[in-house]
Design an enzyme around this catalytic site. Structure first.
Site, short mmCIF file in Angstrom:
data_model
loop_
_atom_site.label_atom_id
_atom_site.label_comp_id
_atom_site.label_asym_id
_atom_site.label_seq_id
_atom_site.Cartn_x
_atom_site.Cartn_y
_atom_site.Cartn_z
N ASP A 82 2.11 4.99 -5.65
CA ASP A 82 1.58 6.33 -5.39
C ASP A 82 2.54 7.39 -5.91
OD1 ASP A 82 0.44 8.63 -4.47
OD2 ASP A 82 0.50 8.10 -2.34
N ASP A 97 0.82 -1.21 0.00
CA ASP A 97 0.00 0.00 0.00
C ASP A 97 0.86 1.26 0.00
OD1 ASP A 97 -2.41 1.50 0.24
OD2 ASP A 97 -2.12 1.66 2.42
N HIS A 98 0.45 2.24 -0.80
CA HIS A 98 1.07 3.57 -0.82
C HIS A 98 2.58 3.53 -0.96
CE1 HIS A 98 -1.86 6.75 -0.58
NE2 HIS A 98 -2.57 6.04 0.26
N GLY A 130 -8.55 6.49 2.98
CA GLY A 130 -8.99 7.34 4.07
C GLY A 130 -10.38 6.99 4.57
N GLU A 180 -3.15 6.23 -7.86
CA GLU A 180 -3.98 7.29 -7.28
C GLU A 180 -3.97 8.53 -8.16
OE1 GLU A 180 -3.49 10.02 -3.41
OE2 GLU A 180 -3.96 7.95 -2.94
#
Length: 288
Positions: free
Chosen positions: A105, A83-84, A206, A135
């Protein structure tokens, strides 16, 4: 049950209008809690390891080995996702270790540079059979990098997906990372417009700041992969604090981490119902 690919979970859920819970792992108990909750709900889940978690541990491989092993032993389909990640080198390492998907990202870059960087990562990952999320339209609250109040343009989203070949797209529709209150205001009309415009599953980052009813509504309007981290950390930590308050003499970490794990697992099961997650087997496995 064997480890499954993230795309094998998310893509059919998007077609059927279900939500898929994607929950972040910082330590072993987090992964155990998520799988226990998924087993209770009878639903597939995604276990996520973020670049920040890797930084905390100092390396990806040890935590990845534990999480991949937990996923392999799960009674429901479990995917493992990076993730990210802003570091293409970390993405390559995750692919080598056996992750089924990565989130690259490059949203801090301008649009053209984001497209170029993401397309390079997609080409390398697709050659290895790995699904890629990216993203567009910065989501607020991430270390001051993402712009609060940003929104993703449907036209730009379609152009981005077409240019990069990504398999899923995280979009900015009103959420912000690391929220401790659940009062984010989502732009449901924008979610519906993005769903109509974009040919790949949409991802809501989020999501800890979104109330239950609005999570359900977001899925109904077209969001599929729902990322939740801070809310579950709050649930876990609250249970740990309560255990320590009730017995200040506790020193055995198992005695206070176990209540946190149990509380988090129960909340995962509850959230999967909120997300209308697909059910893949009878919900007959209680949370420890």
């Amino acid at each position: 049950m064997p480890l499954v690919g993230t795309g094998a979970v998310v893509t059919p859920a998007a077609r059927a209008g279900h939500g898929v819970g994607a929950f972040n792992v910082v330590q072993l108990e987090h992964a155990e809690a998520v799988v226990a909750g998924a087993a209770e709900a009878g639903s597939p889940v995604v276990l996520q390891i973020s670049e920040n978690a890797v930084r905390y541990h100092g390396a990806l491989a040890p935590l990845a080995a534990a999480v991949l092993a937990i996923a392999e032993a799960a009674p429901v389909p479990v995917a493992v996702h990076l993730d990210h990640a802003t570091d293409a080198g970390l993405v390559a390492q995750a692919v080598e270790l056996g992750f089924s998907s990565v989130m690259f990202d490059a949203s801090a870059l301008d649009y053209a540079d984001n497209v170029r960087a993401t397309a390079r990562v997609v080409a390398r990952c697709h050659a290895a059979g790995v699904w890629v999320e990216a993203e567009l339209g910065e989501v607020g609250g991430k270390d001051g990098v993402h712009a609060p109040g940003a929104r993703t343009s449907p036209d730009e989203a379609l152009a981005f997906v077409t240019a990069t070949g990504v398999d899923a797209l995280a979009v900015a529709v009103g959420t912000s990372h690391t929220m401790l209150t659940r009062d984010a205001v989502l732009d449901f009309a924008l979610i519906r417009a993005l769903r109509a415009a974009v040919p790949v599953p949409l991802v809501l980052h989020g999501s800890s700041g979104v109330a239950d009813a609005h999570l359900t509504r977001a899925v109904d309007h077209g969001m599929t992969k729902i990322n939740i981290a801070t809310h579950l950390n709050h649930v876990f930590t609250t249970a740990v604090r309560q255990a320590l308050a009730e017995n200040p003499a506790l020193v055995d970490t198992r005695r206070y981490l176990a209540p946190g794990r149990t509380a988090m697992g129960r909340e995962v099961a509850r959230l999967l119902a909120v997300l209308n997650a697909p059910v893949v087997r009878p919900a007959d496995a209680p949370v420890r």
